[in-house]
Each structure stands twice: as structure tokens, then as C-alpha cells.
Design a protein around this motif. Structure first.
Motif, PDB file in Angstrom:
ATOM      1  N   LEU A 215       0.827  -1.207   0.000  1.00 29.65           N
ATOM      2  CA  LEU A 215       0.000   0.000   0.000  1.00 29.65           C
ATOM      3  C   LEU A 215       0.863   1.260   0.000  1.00 29.65           C
ATOM      4  CD1 LEU A 215      -2.809  -1.064   2.512  1.00 29.65           C
ATOM      5  CD2 LEU A 215      -2.998  -0.828   0.022  1.00 29.65           C
ATOM      6  N   GLN A 216       2.003   1.198   0.707  1.00 32.03           N
ATOM      7  CA  GLN A 216       2.917   2.342   0.726  1.00 32.03           C
ATOM      8  C   GLN A 216       3.449   2.622  -0.668  1.00 32.03           C
ATOM      9  OE1 GLN A 216       6.524   1.759   2.966  1.00 32.03           O
ATOM     10  NE2 GLN A 216       7.080   3.930   2.918  1.00 32.03           N
TER      11      GLN A 216
ATOM     12  N   PRO B  59      13.970   4.566   1.859  1.00 31.16           N
ATOM     13  CA  PRO B  59      14.279   3.634   2.953  1.00 31.16           C
ATOM     14  C   PRO B  59      13.808   2.198   2.715  1.00 31.16           C
ATOM     15  CG  PRO B  59      13.289   5.667   3.799  1.00 31.16           C
ATOM     16  CD  PRO B  59      13.087   5.659   2.315  1.00 31.16           C
ATOM     17  N   ILE B  60      12.994   1.968   1.691  1.00 29.96           N
ATOM     18  CA  ILE B  60      12.477   0.622   1.449  1.00 29.96           C
ATOM     19  C   ILE B  60      13.614  -0.299   1.020  1.00 29.96           C
ATOM     20  CG2 ILE B  60      10.954  -0.762  -0.002  1.00 29.96           C
ATOM     21  CD1 ILE B  60       9.074   1.632  -0.163  1.00 29.96           C
ATOM     22  N   LYS B  61      13.719  -1.438   1.704  1.00 26.60           N
ATOM     23  CA  LYS B  61      14.774  -2.399   1.390  1.00 26.60           C
ATOM     24  C   LYS B  61      14.226  -3.759   0.954  1.00 26.60           C
ATOM     25  CE  LYS B  61      18.219  -0.271   4.426  1.00 26.60           C
ATOM     26  NZ  LYS B  61      19.166  -0.482   5.557  1.00 26.60           N
ATOM     27  N   ASP B  62      12.942  -3.968   1.126  1.00 27.45           N
ATOM     28  CA  ASP B  62      12.312  -5.216   0.710  1.00 27.45           C
ATOM     29  C   ASP B  62      12.446  -5.352  -0.807  1.00 27.45           C
ATOM     30  OD1 ASP B  62      10.321  -7.083  -0.267  1.00 27.45           O
ATOM     31  OD2 ASP B  62       9.397  -7.006   1.719  1.00 27.45           O
TER      32      ASP B  62
ATOM     33  N   ILE C 197      16.741   2.355  -6.450  1.00 25.66           N
ATOM     34  CA  ILE C 197      15.891   1.382  -7.144  1.00 25.66           C
ATOM     35  C   ILE C 197      16.707   0.594  -8.158  1.00 25.66           C
ATOM     36  CG2 ILE C 197      13.889   1.096  -8.644  1.00 25.66           C
ATOM     37  CD1 ILE C 197      13.255   2.017  -5.773  1.00 25.66           C
ATOM     38  N   LEU C 198      17.514   1.294  -8.953  1.00 20.56           N
ATOM     39  CA  LEU C 198      18.293   0.626 -10.000  1.00 20.56           C
ATOM     40  C   LEU C 198      19.312  -0.341  -9.416  1.00 20.56           C
ATOM     41  CD1 LEU C 198      19.006   3.541 -12.509  1.00 20.56           C
ATOM     42  CD2 LEU C 198      17.233   1.789 -12.630  1.00 20.56           C
ATOM     43  N   LEU C 199      20.002   0.080  -8.353  1.00 18.76           N
ATOM     44  CA  LEU C 199      21.071  -0.744  -7.780  1.00 18.76           C
ATOM     45  C   LEU C 199      20.529  -1.870  -6.909  1.00 18.76           C
ATOM     46  CD1 LEU C 199      23.527   2.139  -6.882  1.00 18.76           C
ATOM     47  CD2 LEU C 199      23.899   0.382  -8.623  1.00 18.76           C
ATOM     48  N   SER C 200      19.265  -1.801  -6.555  1.00 16.27           N
ATOM     49  CA  SER C 200      18.675  -2.849  -5.722  1.00 16.27           C
ATOM     50  C   SER C 200      17.956  -3.906  -6.547  1.00 16.27           C
ATOM     51  CB  SER C 200      17.673  -2.238  -4.724  1.00 16.27           C
ATOM     52  OG  SER C 200      18.295  -1.356  -3.836  1.00 16.27           O
TER      53      SER C 200
ATOM     54  N   ALA D  38      21.913   6.379   4.660  1.00 17.55           N
ATOM     55  CA  ALA D  38      21.215   5.805   3.510  1.00 17.55           C
ATOM     56  C   ALA D  38      21.629   6.502   2.225  1.00 17.55           C
ATOM     57  CB  ALA D  38      19.703   5.916   3.700  1.00 17.55           C
ATOM     58  N   LEU D  39      21.717   7.843   2.258  1.00 18.61           N
ATOM     59  CA  LEU D  39      22.131   8.578   1.071  1.00 18.61           C
ATOM     60  C   LEU D  39      23.589   8.294   0.748  1.00 18.61           C
ATOM     61  CD1 LEU D  39      20.442  12.084   1.519  1.00 18.61           C
ATOM     62  CD2 LEU D  39      19.510  10.004   0.502  1.00 18.61           C
TER      63      LEU D  39
END
Length: 240
Positions: free
Chosen positions: A7-8, A34-37, A89-92, A153-154
Motif C-alpha cells: 500500500l505504501q 528507505p524501502i529495502k524489501d 531502485i536501479l542498484l537494488s 542511507a544517502l
């Protein structure tokens, strides 16, 4: 995948898709970083409207920042937030092919197992890989504006971008005065996470496969494979 996380992501997607408010878009990017999932990040990576929207926000902010004669700390923070989230996003979650496509570059890759490349394919591949290098370098340059201490994080995302730059440009960390110094600045002025320290160690021991990444020569299978493997290595280090 947790419903709350899904939902987020959906709520952030709606903001990125329809909002023209820079503040709303800025906070959407901050909430996404911060999303890591990996399942959630894969959802974002596979959603063309989200990746296109993040790229647009980042490039528009970057263009405005570069046209500003007087340093603007607020605009710099916004640009860094958009860029950091985009590269996170790209690196994860992206493959090398996804990475190039999401940057807006087409016709770079070949089917796996290919042993030959036409001259036209080689020229196109070389041009697009150099454009990708330019894209990464623009992001790295943001940190050189000395914004001050950054959240870990940054910093870890910035270190990953540096790692990718070194890997595909034949710039050993210990010998490069400009970008090698950027690692030392990150360590001196920011709270560096364990991920960031791991990336720093990884980059310090890089070896390079070819020596003329900055030249205008066509890329061959070996050079393209090296860029693909370098991206995969940086992505693996980033996920630790």
C-alpha cells in the motif's frame, strides 16, 4: 510481501504519477528510499510509470540546479533525494539490461551467448555505455557541492554510484584524485553505514579490464560483458 508495504508503494506511485507539486514529489522520493524489501523494490523497478517519473523528477531538478548561478541548498537537497532514490531502485532491483533501459538507453545489449557484434551494434553500444557513465557521473557530482553531512542511507547509495563509476571507467580508487577523494569526503563528513564501508572496501580493491573507456571506439563483446559484470558486482555489494 506485506500488505502495508504494498500500500505504501501504491500511494507513492499515485503521487509520482499525478502530482506536479515539487514538495509532494520530494517527500514521495524520501519515503521510497528507505524501502529495502526486494519484492517491493522490484515492483517499483518493473513499473515503467514510476521509474520514468523518478527519472523525470531527477533530471528536471538537476537541470534547474545546473542553471542556477547562486547555490540553492533546498534545490540541491531535492535533486539529491530524487537521484538517490532513483539509483537506489536501479542498484537494488534492476538487471544490467533494466538499468540501461530505465536510463532511457536502447539497443545496448545482445542475447546472452552472442559471440559477434556488428560494427553498428558496437558503435551504438559504445555510445550508450558512455551515456550511462555520464548519467552516473552527474549523480556523483551532486555530492561535490558540499551539502554537508548526509544520512547513511544517502551515503551508501552515493558510494555505490562511485563504485560503478570506477568499475566501468578504469579509475582505480587509490589513484584517482577527484573521485577517490570523494570517498574520503564521504567518510569524513557523513555517518557511513556498514553497507557504505563494505562498498568502500570493494572499490578499493577493484581491478579493471580495459583502459580506454573514455575513448570513442566501438565496444566489443568483452567490453560489454565487463560493464555488465561490473554492474552486477556493485549491485551485489550494495545489497549486503
Amino acid at each position: 510481501m506485506e500488505d502495508e508495504g504494498f500500500l505504501q508503494v501504491e500511494s507513492i506511485k499515485r503521487v509520482i504519477d499525478i502530482s506536479e507539486d515539487p514538495i509532494a514529489l520530494y517527500h514521495a522520493a524520501l519515503n521510497l528510499r528507505p524501502i529495502k524489501d526486494l519484492n517491493l523494490l522490484k515492483l517499483v523497478c518493473d513499473n515503467e510509470s514510476m521509474t520514468r517519473g523518478l527519472r523525470r523528477c531527477y533530471l528536471e531538478a538537476l537541470e534547474e540546479l545546473e542553471e542556477t548561478d547562486i547555490p540553492d541548498a533546498k534545490l540541491l537537497r531535492q535533486t539529491l533525494a530524487f537521484g538517490t532514490t532513483f539509483f537506489h531502485i536501479l542498484l537494488s532491483a534492476a538487471s544490467f539490461d533494466d538499468f540501461m533501459t530505465i536510463l532511457g538507453l536502447k539497443g545496448v545489449t545482445l542475447p546472452r551467448g552472442s559471440s559477434e557484434m556488428s560494427l553498428r551494434e558496437a558503435q551504438m553500444t559504445g555510445d550508450n555505455c558512455r551515456r550511462a557513465q555520464w548519467f552516473v557521473r552527474k549523480f556523483i557530482n551532486l555530492q561535490m557541492r558540499r551539502l554537508g553531512p548526509q544520512p547513511s542511507a544517502l551515503t551508501s547509495t552515493m558510494l555505490a554510484a562511485n563504485a560503478l563509476w570506477f568499475a566501468i571507467n578504469d579509475i582505480p580508487h587509490s589513484q584517482d584524485a577527484v573521485y577517490g577523494d570523494q570517498f574520503r569526503q564521504s567518510l569524513a563528513f557523513s555517518e557511513v553505514s556498514w553497507t557504505g564501508l563494505g562498498l568502500l572496501a570493494f572499490v578499493s580493491h577493484l581491478t579493471c579490464a580495459f583502459h580506454d573507456a573514455g575513448q570513442k571506439k566501438p565496444y566489443g563483446i568483452a567490453e560489454l560483458s565487463w560493464c555488465r559484470n561490473a554492474f552486477t558486482s556493485v549491485k551485489t555489494a550494495y545489497s549486503l
